[in-house]
Design an enzyme around this catalytic site. Sequence first.
Site, PDB file in Angstrom:
ATOM      1  N   HIS A 181      68.666  17.157  71.129  1.00  0.00           N
ATOM      2  CA  HIS A 181      69.894  17.755  71.637  1.00  0.00           C
ATOM      3  C   HIS A 181      69.783  17.879  73.152  1.00  0.00           C
ATOM      4  O   HIS A 181      68.706  18.156  73.684  1.00  0.00           O
ATOM      5  CB  HIS A 181      70.103  19.147  71.026  1.00  0.00           C
ATOM      6  CG  HIS A 181      71.027  20.028  71.816  1.00  0.00           C
ATOM      7  ND1 HIS A 181      70.555  20.998  72.676  1.00  0.00           N
ATOM      8  CD2 HIS A 181      72.378  20.068  71.901  1.00  0.00           C
ATOM      9  CE1 HIS A 181      71.586  21.615  73.231  1.00  0.00           C
ATOM     10  NE2 HIS A 181      72.696  21.066  72.791  1.00  0.00           N
ATOM     11  N   VAL A 206      74.575  19.574  79.453  1.00  0.00           N
ATOM     12  CA  VAL A 206      74.722  20.073  80.826  1.00  0.00           C
ATOM     13  C   VAL A 206      76.183  20.461  81.002  1.00  0.00           C
ATOM     14  O   VAL A 206      77.084  19.752  80.547  1.00  0.00           O
ATOM     15  CB  VAL A 206      74.287  19.047  81.897  1.00  0.00           C
ATOM     16  CG1 VAL A 206      72.772  18.925  81.943  1.00  0.00           C
ATOM     17  CG2 VAL A 206      74.906  17.675  81.660  1.00  0.00           C
ATOM     18  N   GLY A 232      89.497  28.400  70.723  1.00  0.00           N
ATOM     19  CA  GLY A 232      90.485  27.455  70.216  1.00  0.00           C
ATOM     20  C   GLY A 232      90.213  26.029  70.603  1.00  0.00           C
ATOM     21  O   GLY A 232      91.136  25.223  70.728  1.00  0.00           O
ATOM     22  N   GLY A 233      88.948  25.682  70.795  1.00  0.00           N
ATOM     23  CA  GLY A 233      88.589  24.316  71.155  1.00  0.00           C
ATOM     24  C   GLY A 233      88.816  23.338  70.011  1.00  0.00           C
ATOM     25  O   GLY A 233      89.195  23.712  68.899  1.00  0.00           O
ATOM     26  N   ARG A 234      88.558  22.084  70.289  1.00  0.00           N
ATOM     27  CA  ARG A 234      88.796  21.021  69.312  1.00  0.00           C
ATOM     28  C   ARG A 234      87.668  21.028  68.281  1.00  0.00           C
ATOM     29  O   ARG A 234      86.528  20.670  68.575  1.00  0.00           O
ATOM     30  CB  ARG A 234      88.874  19.681  70.037  1.00  0.00           C
ATOM     31  CG  ARG A 234      89.268  18.506  69.142  1.00  0.00           C
ATOM     32  CD  ARG A 234      89.490  17.262  69.994  1.00  0.00           C
ATOM     33  NE  ARG A 234      90.014  16.158  69.205  1.00  0.00           N
ATOM     34  CZ  ARG A 234      89.255  15.187  68.698  1.00  0.00           C
ATOM     35  NH1 ARG A 234      87.943  15.202  68.869  1.00  0.00           N
ATOM     36  NH2 ARG A 234      89.809  14.201  68.009  1.00  0.00           N
TER      37      ARG A 234
END
Length: 305
Positions: A112, A115, A264-266
């Site tokens: 993983h 940045v 509320g991100g994708r």
Amino acid sequence: MSAIDKQAVKQFLMELQDSICQQLESADGKAEFIEDAWHREPGERLGGGGRTRVMRDGDVFEQGGVNFSHVQGKEMPASATAHRPELAGRHFEAMGVSLVMHPKNPYIPTSHANVRFFIAEKEGEDPIWWFGGGFDLTPFYPFEEDAQYWHNTAKEICAPFGSDVYQDHKAWCDKYFYLPHRDETRGVGGLFFDDLNQWEFDKCFDYIKAVGEGYTEAYLPIVERRKKTEFGEREREFQLYRRGRYVEFNLVYDRGTLFGLQSGGRTESILMSMPPLARWEYRYQVEPNSPEADLYENYLKPREW
């Protein structure tokens, strides 16, 4: 103090995504990243866009994703203001590259890297900005030389920025990627940092450049060493079981996942980090003196490399 240059950060991040994808495709030799570009108009929740890139069913990588996103919002979500209460009432921008690679071969570790840059602004007040990121390694069948190489590369990346940077960010990584309910680290660690703004903007920016570009330097030689190692059903079943730990951490503790979901991100892009297959087994126990026991006894606790 050097000037804040949001556009330069965005350009670097997009170029970093391109470079990492090209290197990972070359390492796989078969699969290619499929891009899913997305855009959201500003509204009550997050606006902005990004490029989600996913690789599947390769010769080396079972699945992996490399995301770039640049989003804006009217106010920070609870996961952020709880950590930084001075951000309440500010509109913000967040941009970054985040990736997770899940190899087919259990002898290749999952990796993983991330940045990112945040800036929160309010009329009449100075902006609050910071960088964050790092990279960490999650082996299933670990090799001491791989962990040492991973950490030596991290030391070299950090050295130009101060004698204490590696130890500080290594310790932060050990503390952050820890599952309290399992009393184990997620893997062998690496680097983790957040709220980085104690240096001038240009030096902070240079540091995330070094970390972002250093990820493939740290990871791909390990992939090359292990990709032809033979494995059977036992190793595959253990890999899938340990992938369950990855899911547990990302859904319960990861601040980036919580930030994305609460703001509320994708959802598809946020959960791109999940493995394509994983399993859980009630009261699973490793056999004493087995390769699986070696992971638990010698690698899932902080140590110096």
